[in-house]
Each structure stands twice: as C-alpha cells, then as structure tokens.
Design a protein around this motif. Sequence first.
Motif: not given
Length: 412
Positions: A35-41, A213-218
């Motif tokens: 999930f984290a990899m797909i969200i980051n992509l 986590v940092f991406r969602l915080l941003t």
Amino acid sequence: MNIENNSNELEKSLRERNFTFTQAKLNEITSFAGFAMIINLILGTGPFTVPFFAMEAGLVLSPILLILAMIVAYISATFIIESLSTCNAVESYAIARQSLIDNNIEKESLFGLKKSFEFTKISAIMLGTAGRLITVCIISFYLFGAVAIKCVAAAESLSSGLSYLIYGDGTHLNAAIGFDLYYVLLGLFALFVIGFCLGDISKLSTLNSIIVVFRLLTVVMLICGAVYSMFRHGVTPISDLPKANIKAVPSVFSTFIFYFMMHHSLPTVVRPMKPEKEVKPVMLISYVCSMVILVWIAISGMFAFGHFGNDCEQGFPCKINKLYNKNFLGIPFLGQLVNLYPVLNIATTPIAVFVLRNNLINLIFTNQKPVRFTPPLLNADIGGFATIFESIDDNCQYSPKRHSKLYFTQQS
C-alpha cells in the motif's frame, strides 16, 4: 464458469496426473508495505500540480475527471495482474511437465504470483519478439526520463528548501558556502538510489512505509495551509470559480491519468506482496485514497487562492501557481517544509531504477519463446481453457498442431 473455477479444475486435473508446481523463494512484503509503495508512486508529483489543472477544468468537472481517471487506471492495473497470473500459469505448466521426472517440488496454485515477470518477459510470452522490443523501448525511455526528473527535482527542492529555512531565500545558501549545493545533493541522491536498487525490492518496504507517513503529513499541511489562508484572506465565492471548462478536458484529463500511472512498476511491487488474495483490495484502496487526497487538495486550493489574480513572484497570497507549493512560501515554516515534498521521491526512485534494471536484464539475457494464444483459449469451458497448457510439448514449447487436435477432440 469463471477463471477461478477454471484454474481450480485445471490444477486438480494436473495434480491427479502427479504434476506439481514450484515457487521461487524470494523475500516478501506485507500488504501495508505494498500500500505504501503504491501510494508513494501515485502521489509523487500530483499534490503539487493538481490545484492548477483543477482550476483549469472547473469546480464541478475536475473531481469527475479525477474519479474517471482513477477508475480507468485501476481497471487497466487489474489487466496487468491477470497477465502476470497467466504468465505464471504457462510457466508453472512447463515445470509441471518436467516434474514427471522430479516429483520433489512443492505444490502451489497454478495461477498464483509465484515468479516475478517484468513487462519485457510478459510481452515476450504474449506478443513475441517484435512486441518485446517495442515494450522495452517504451518502458526504458519513460523510466530513464522519470528517474532523471525525480533526481533533479529532489536535489533542487532540498537545496532551495535548506536555503529558505536558514536564510529565508532560495539562493543565498549557495553564495554563503561558495559552491552550488544542488550538484552535491544530486550526486548523493543518485548514489543513494543506486545503492538501494542493487538488491531486492523488499529492502525498500521499510523506507516506503516511513516515507508514506511523511507524505501524508505533507498532504495534511497543504490542506491546513489552504484553510489558514481562507481564514486570513477570505474564501473564494463559488460564483467566482469556473464550473466546467470543456475545452480544458484533453490537457487536464491526460494529466490526471498520468497521476495514477504507476503500472510500469506494478509487476515488481505486487509479486512479493503476501497474502496474494489482498493484492487487488490493496490496489483498490490505494487508488481510492489517492483520488480522495487529490480531490481534497484541489478543492481546498481553489477556495483558498481562486480569488487572487497576482503571480506569486509579485507577493503573497497569490493565484494558484503551476507548482502549488509556491503558494505557501508566504506562510512561515510551513511553506518551507512543504517545499521539501519532492525529496520524498527518494522512496520511489529506486523502484523505477529497479524496474528498469530488471527489464534490461530480461531483454539482454533471457531468451523467452512466445506463446501464441488462439481462439480456443477464450472459451468459457474448462476444456477450451486448458488446451493452451495441454498443447505445450515435452520441450516446453507451444505446439499449434497439438492445440488444435486437443481442442477439436474435446469438443467432439
């Protein structure tokens, strides 16, 4: 009869004849890591550009286009998963024939994602030599460009971000230290990416789980910054916002499609994900969450900055910039942190390099023979579906003559 029942009956038939299957012992990743990899992509650059294009399309039309782009992207992603499953089935059957001599092979599902297939190998099986070359050219050119853009963006944003944090200006740091920090950061970033991509993709699971986590915080900071601007400078009246600009659909929809286009990395990401039954649900949740985040950022940006007419270079607050992070540079501290967002691509750039590496290796060192799928494979009955596998001869090569004979014998 659906594909799952077909595969179960075919697997049962093969096992009754003592056919067995093998599974490569590769490192696995959890569903959350996938999930984290797909969200980051997906959220690599979208949050910084979606408000500008949403403003172009309009308040009503832009969410519709984002939802439509997400649906198209998800459906095409499931096609890739099915292609991976089919390629695994073809290769598993070949191994099953060889297992008549060696029966010490563990049993696994025929259509399971047991082995990693990059697009180079998938196209070799499905499309033949010409399709393989076309596929690898398209993927290679795209990934080379994507990796270069991400490295440059990360180095530039980190260099200017540090300068803003220390001196409140994007270029003063270079003058203070006497050299251009950008080139140093670019070299360090490239070395970091190369170091990660030398191993297995499972090494990236922890990094991606932290970065998401940092991406969602941003993302939260972007929305909070827009809300702060609304309270301080007013909310754009709905009557002042464009509703549906049909002329902008081609450019806006193509951009929205690009946001969800992580298909080039999909075979690499989903193969090690366990349990396999969670692959499609994880993909769907990732796509829906990404779409919701992009809609929130777009709408909040339109209401916060839609009534300004000046460029950001002329002062803050300003109209929606093509790079949305510039709208927040007038907000102390938060604006500087948001400006570092491209650095988070440190989690996805190794994936792109990893995929590029695997595709080039498969092209140069793998001599995969194509399998020609003929009309009997498309039949719904198990006999028609199974003939493609029964038509693989003792040398693991597809035989059209045997396929035709088996099919018409079953039909009679």
